[in-house]
Design a protein around this motif. Structure first.
Motif, PDB file in Angstrom:
ATOM      1  N   SER A   1      49.880  45.157  42.120  1.00  0.00           N
ATOM      2  CA  SER A   1      48.675  44.670  42.880  1.00  0.00           C
ATOM      3  C   SER A   1      47.557  45.652  42.919  1.00  0.00           C
ATOM      4  N   GLY A   2      46.377  45.360  43.168  1.00  0.00           N
ATOM      5  CA  GLY A   2      45.325  46.263  43.061  1.00  0.00           C
ATOM      6  C   GLY A   2      44.364  45.790  41.750  1.00  0.00           C
ATOM      7  N   GLU A   3      43.478  46.695  41.350  1.00  0.00           N
ATOM      8  CA  GLU A   3      42.538  45.983  40.351  1.00  0.00           C
ATOM      9  C   GLU A   3      42.230  46.980  39.302  1.00  0.00           C
ATOM     10  N   ILE A   4      42.021  46.646  38.138  1.00  0.00           N
ATOM     11  CA  ILE A   4      41.665  47.806  37.102  1.00  0.00           C
ATOM     12  C   ILE A   4      40.130  46.988  36.564  1.00  0.00           C
ATOM     13  N   ARG A   5      39.192  47.738  36.430  1.00  0.00           N
ATOM     14  CA  ARG A   5      37.970  47.236  36.007  1.00  0.00           C
ATOM     15  C   ARG A   5      37.519  48.158  34.906  1.00  0.00           C
ATOM     16  N   ILE A   6      37.137  47.558  33.824  1.00  0.00           N
ATOM     17  CA  ILE A   6      36.397  48.525  32.600  1.00  0.00           C
ATOM     18  C   ILE A   6      35.164  47.867  32.687  1.00  0.00           C
TER      19      ILE A   6
END
Ligand code: ADP
Ligand code: MG
Lengths: 366, 300
Positions: free
Chosen positions: A57-62
């Motif tokens: 869960s959660g998010e990763i942004r580039i």
């Protein structure tokens, strides 16, 4: 602009949560070190950024783009593995061109890029060789080269130097630093070596048991660790932790000794109450001979203590003393010229501007 | 990825007093020679009989030194001996066996490679259970599968055909080839696959460019294993084919059994040796790679 943003990231394997609520962000061009003891989840975090592990869960942004469910190849990243992971049946040149072929880069451009990167890393003579014909240091360079032929938004390194011998490790460390200045890309660098983290990173994320303990500049991590774990993990030899009590005039009394009060600075006493139990943290290098008046010269105060030397370990540049302070073990680093012998009673000054106090229960810094 | 290490034979008999060394070495060699002779003697007797005229064999018995030597029986066995009314020797059955063993070896090896690649590098929920089921086939007696196969071949219209045997041997072989390949690929570091995925390679590209180039040792093992196994197999050929469609192993039994009147021991002996030549050849050429492939990891 933030190049990498991680929000409330969690990871479980089966029922075991190995990453808990990680929040992290890196500015464009920044060098981030993930550091922590073995098994704390550094590689897992890196693999999640790379897309090799799924996000629980959660998010990763580039660069603002949510990439949780993107395939690794669509994340615009390059990665260097601890094992180097060079393709064993391909030459160095083919290792470097493999990714470009997958991305359908024209042949001429491939050759140009390989030539440029090979020159940068000084591996031109190795281009025709197979990985098995390379030394450890050469393999390391080739692994870096394979990452550099790409022009990604993000470089990921998973303990890239841990398989090298000590001397080569230090050499490659400064090369990586130079390289970062050269290419000016965002880099995330996993290591269990706190010195590597300190020397390379603009910010360090200290992890323990899947929890991000502190994320700050190397200097802040070193001088103002948020808790006992971070204080103990960063710095070598490690920080001394002494059981102590706050005196009525808000100084520190080391338990088990003669009751001598070590004076605190004005900024350190907020929230302390007389009689409070604390853990008194002092780094080995913050002991010095009394007559040097190190703290006083900076406008601070010293706490004078007397220690009994149990063991002497000369390392050349400094000498490490294993001592007892009020019956508690204390490691002291001193100049090799200060000749101390086993059994000596030595009087030393502690630079009280540098000490840390921790809550004995929560282990948080006070 | 250790550097290539030269292999040194360990010789436990290389030390000690000269007397002990000579004694122990002679004992070892004597024993080895005895066993080698026991093993090779039948082959030698068969071979000598291929060269002897029939009357001589009948007169002096099967185990005797040849007086008159001729290679003509080899020619008869290959091309002109009459079996079941057709006088073409065993050459057509030899071809049948090739037509059966080569495709079945290629197919079962190829499928085993892909299976092993998936079961070791693209693991999914239940992969281990599936692998367990596949390897169960290794321990299943072939006789148990006769009835199901008869049913399948009948449905597919492949009864009494080489294609039917190819199908049987391909499927029967998958258990072994999958077992071999999967265990071999376990030694290929997962990091290679991860690196290739970041490099943008997909399932087949990783297979072709990274896994296959690492596979020659295990390909040699499975090819030798499958080819010799399929070539030597007798049961399926005897049960599911007859007449022109038999592989050489079943045909030889048929023609030694169906003889009316006198037995042509010399021709039969030559046919037997012909039938044994391909596996023997494969072993002589590839035997050392077989042993090496079984013990070697994927990445030196
Ligand atoms: N595929 C996996 N399945 C189950 N547990 C795993 C897996 N990968 C890692 N772990 C566990 O997650 C924890 C963190 O591992 P890792 O990220 O490799 O640590 P580090 O790189 O900091 O040494 C470890 O306890 C490890 O056992
Ligand atoms: Mg790791």
């Amino acid at each position: 602009m933030s190049s990498l943003v991680i929000n409330d990231l969690r990871k479980s394997f089966g029922g075991v949560e190995v990453l808990k609520n990680i929040n992290l962000s890196a500015e464009s061009g920044e060098f981030i070190a993930l550091v922590g003891p073995s098994g704390c989840g550094k590689s897992t975090l890196l693999a999640m950024i790379a897309g090799l592990e799924s996000v629980t869960s959660g998010e990763i942004r580039i660069e603002g783009r949510l990439i949780n469910n993107e395939a690794p190849k669509n994340r615009d990243i390059a990665m260097v593995f601890q094992s180097y992971a060079l393709y064993p049946t391909m030459t160095v040149r083919d290792n470097m061109s493999f990714g470009m072929e997958s991305r359908r880069v024209p042949k001429a451009e491939q050759a140009e890029t390989i030539a440029r990167v090979a020159a940068l890393l000084q591996i031109e003579p190795l281009l025709g060789r197979k990985p098995s014909q390379l030394s450890g240091g050469q393999r390391q360079r080739v692994a870096m080269g394979r990452a550099l032929v790409r022009d990604p938004k993000l470089f990921l390194f998973d303990e890239p130097l841990s398989n090298l011998d000590a001397k080569l490790r230090i050499e490659m460390r400064s090369e990586i630093k130079k390289l970062h200045q050269n290419v000016a890309k965002t880099m995330v660098y996993v290591t269990h070596d706190q010195i590597e983290a300190m020397t390379l990173a603009s910010r360090i994320a200290v992890m323990f048991k899947g929890i991000l303990q502190q994320y700050d500049t190397p200097q802040n991590i070193y001088e103002r660790p948020v808790n006992k774990f971070v204080a103990g993990f960063m710095g070598s030899p490690t920080m001394n932790f002494l059981d102590a009590t706050i005196s009525p005039d808000l100084g520190v009394i080391v338990d088990g000794g003669d009751g001598k009060v070590l004076p605190l600075q004005d900024g350190q006493i907020a929230g302390l109450v007389a009689g409070q139990k604390v853990v008194f943290g002092v780094r080995p290098e913050h002991f010095s001979p009394v007559e040097e008046k190190r703290a006083e010269r900076k406008g601070g105060r010293s706490g004078v203590v007397s220690v009994k030397v149990d063991m002497v370990e000369p390392t050349g540049a400094e000498t490490i003393l294993m001592t007892k302070l009020a019956g508690q073990d204390v490691v002291v680093s001193c100049e090799p010229d200060d000749m101390h012998a086993v059994g000596d009673e030595v009087t030393l000054a502690i630079d009280m501007t540098k000490i840390c106090l921790f809550d004995p229960k929560t282990e948080a810094r006070l | 990825m250790a550097d290539v290490i030269a292999h040194h034979e360990f010789d436990p008999l290389s030390t000690g007093s000269p007397r002990r060394r000579i004694l122990s070495k002679s004992a070892v060699y004597a024993l080895l020679i005895v066993f080698a002779v026991c093993y090779l003697l039948p082959l030698l007797i068969i071979f000598l009989n291929t060269l002897r005229p029939l009357q001589e064999i009948v007169r002096t018995g099967f185990i005797a030194w040849p007086h008159e030597v001729s290679a003509q029986y080899w020619g008869e066995a290959w091309g002109s001996f009459c079996i079941g009314g057709t006088c073409e020797g065993v050459s057509r059955f030899f071809k049948n066996s090739l037509m059966m063993a080569i495709p079945a070896t290629v197919f079962s090896t190829a499928i085993g490679l892909v299976n092993g690649y998936i079961l070791s590098k693209w693991r999914f929920r239940g992969a281990d259970a599936l692998f367990g089921l596949v390897t169960l086939g290794v321990f299943l007696p072939a006789q148990m599968t006769l009835l199901p196969w008869a049913f399948v071949l009948g449905k597919l219209g492949l009864s009494n055909s080489i294609a039917g045997l190819v199908l049987i041997h391909t499927v029967q072989g998958i258990s072994f080839t999958t077992l071999f390949c999967r265990n071999y690929f376990l030694n290929v570091p997962d990091d290679l696959i991860k690196a290739a995925r970041i490099d943008g390679a997909g399932f087949w590209r990783i297979f072709r460019r990274i896994i296959l180039p690492l596979s020659p040792p295990i390909i040699i093992v499975t090819v030798i294993w499958q080819f010799t196994g399929i070539w030597n197999e007798f049961l399926f050929g005897a049960v599911f084919t007859s007449g022109d469609h038999q592989p050489i192993t079943s045909a030889i039994v048929a023609f030694s059994g169906s003889g009316t009147g006198e037995r042509h021991y010399n021709v039969e002996a030559a046919a037997v040796i012909m039938a044994a030549l391909p596996p023997l050849f494969i072993y002589l050429v590839g035997g050392k790679y077989f042993v090496r492939g079984l013990t070697q990891g994927a990445v030196k």
